[in-house]
Design a protein around this motif. Structure first.
Motif, PDB file in Angstrom:
ATOM      1  N   TYR A 120       0.802  -1.218   0.000  1.00  0.00           N
ATOM      2  CA  TYR A 120       0.000   0.000   0.000  1.00  0.00           C
ATOM      3  C   TYR A 120       0.837   1.271   0.000  1.00  0.00           C
ATOM      4  CZ  TYR A 120      -3.161  -3.601   1.636  1.00  0.00           C
ATOM      5  OH  TYR A 120      -3.864  -4.759   1.776  1.00  0.00           O
ATOM      6  N   ASN A 157      -4.079   6.105  -0.441  1.00  0.00           N
ATOM      7  CA  ASN A 157      -4.708   4.815  -0.210  1.00  0.00           C
ATOM      8  C   ASN A 157      -5.968   4.985   0.613  1.00  0.00           C
ATOM      9  OD1 ASN A 157      -2.513   2.968  -1.274  1.00  0.00           O
ATOM     10  ND2 ASN A 157      -1.384   4.213   0.192  1.00  0.00           N
ATOM     11  N   ARG A 172      -6.685   2.995  -4.656  1.00  0.00           N
ATOM     12  CA  ARG A 172      -5.443   3.758  -4.695  1.00  0.00           C
ATOM     13  C   ARG A 172      -5.611   4.842  -5.731  1.00  0.00           C
ATOM     14  NH1 ARG A 172      -0.071   0.392  -4.975  1.00  0.00           N
ATOM     15  NH2 ARG A 172       0.628   2.047  -3.623  1.00  0.00           N
TER      16      ARG A 172
END
Length: 194
Positions: A120, A157, A172
């Motif tokens: 992430y 994110n 994202r």
């Protein structure tokens, strides 16, 4: 601290002994659900180093001894992420997300990883306390706190919470500038887009 006399006038009133004269952020929060505002203060301890202390309001202008919490970051949130009725402390450090669980008004002695940030977040590209953004709000209106995070030069994110302290990546968003990423986090938090 200053005291309001009820007519819009403020008088200096020293209440808390701070361990430093370098405060960075101050928040009033109710840590133990007693309807008294408790105090959380983030302060500088050195270059790119921050710490957090909390004081529990005991009533009658008295506060507990401070509880020191690890911080070293610039992004912090106080939200109940596991739906137990107590405000937890979430922070982002070096692209990693951590949380201190609040149990009956007392934070855990050490933070836990909130989630493994890879893939992430990208690793930080250099030391700076200004490179991270974190917001916590209920984005999809399911009564669970969600997170929006951004580390320098990484996408924004959106992580959806399940109400137990667990999060999954929902989206994202990569924007051309870090300024735009910070602005997106602010807008999402204010408008709760979904």
């Amino acid at each position: 601290m200053v005291k309001n006399d009820g007519s819009g006038n403020f008088k200096a009133k020293f209440i808390l002994d701070l361990p430093t004269n370098n405060p960075h952020k101050l928040k009033l929060i109710n840590l133990n659900n007693d309807d008294l505002p408790d105090v959380a203060i983030e302060f500088f301890t050195g270059y790119c180093q921050l710490d957090m202390i909390t004081y529990t309001n005991l009533g009658n202008r008295n506060f507990s001894n401070p509880q020191a919490l690890k911080d070293d970051c610039s992004s912090m949130e106080f939200k109940d992420i596991n739906n137990d009725g107590f405000i937890d402390y979430i922070f982002q450090e070096s692209g990693n997300l951590y949380w201190y669980k609040n149990t009956q008004g007392q934070f855990a002695s050490e933070p836990n990883f909130l989630l493994d940030p890879k893939p992430y977040l990208l690793p930080e590209s250099g030391p700076s306390i200004w490179r991270y953004n974190l917001a916590a709000t209920d984005i999809n209106l399911d009564n669970h706190i969600d997170l929006i995070s951004h580390a320098y030069d990484s996408p924004v994110n959106i992580l959806l919470g399940d109400g137990t302290g667990q999060f999954t990546l929902a989206s994202r968003v990569d924007l051309p500038t870090n300024s735009a990423k910070s602005q997106l986090i602010t807008i999402v938090t204010m408008c709760r887009i979904y």
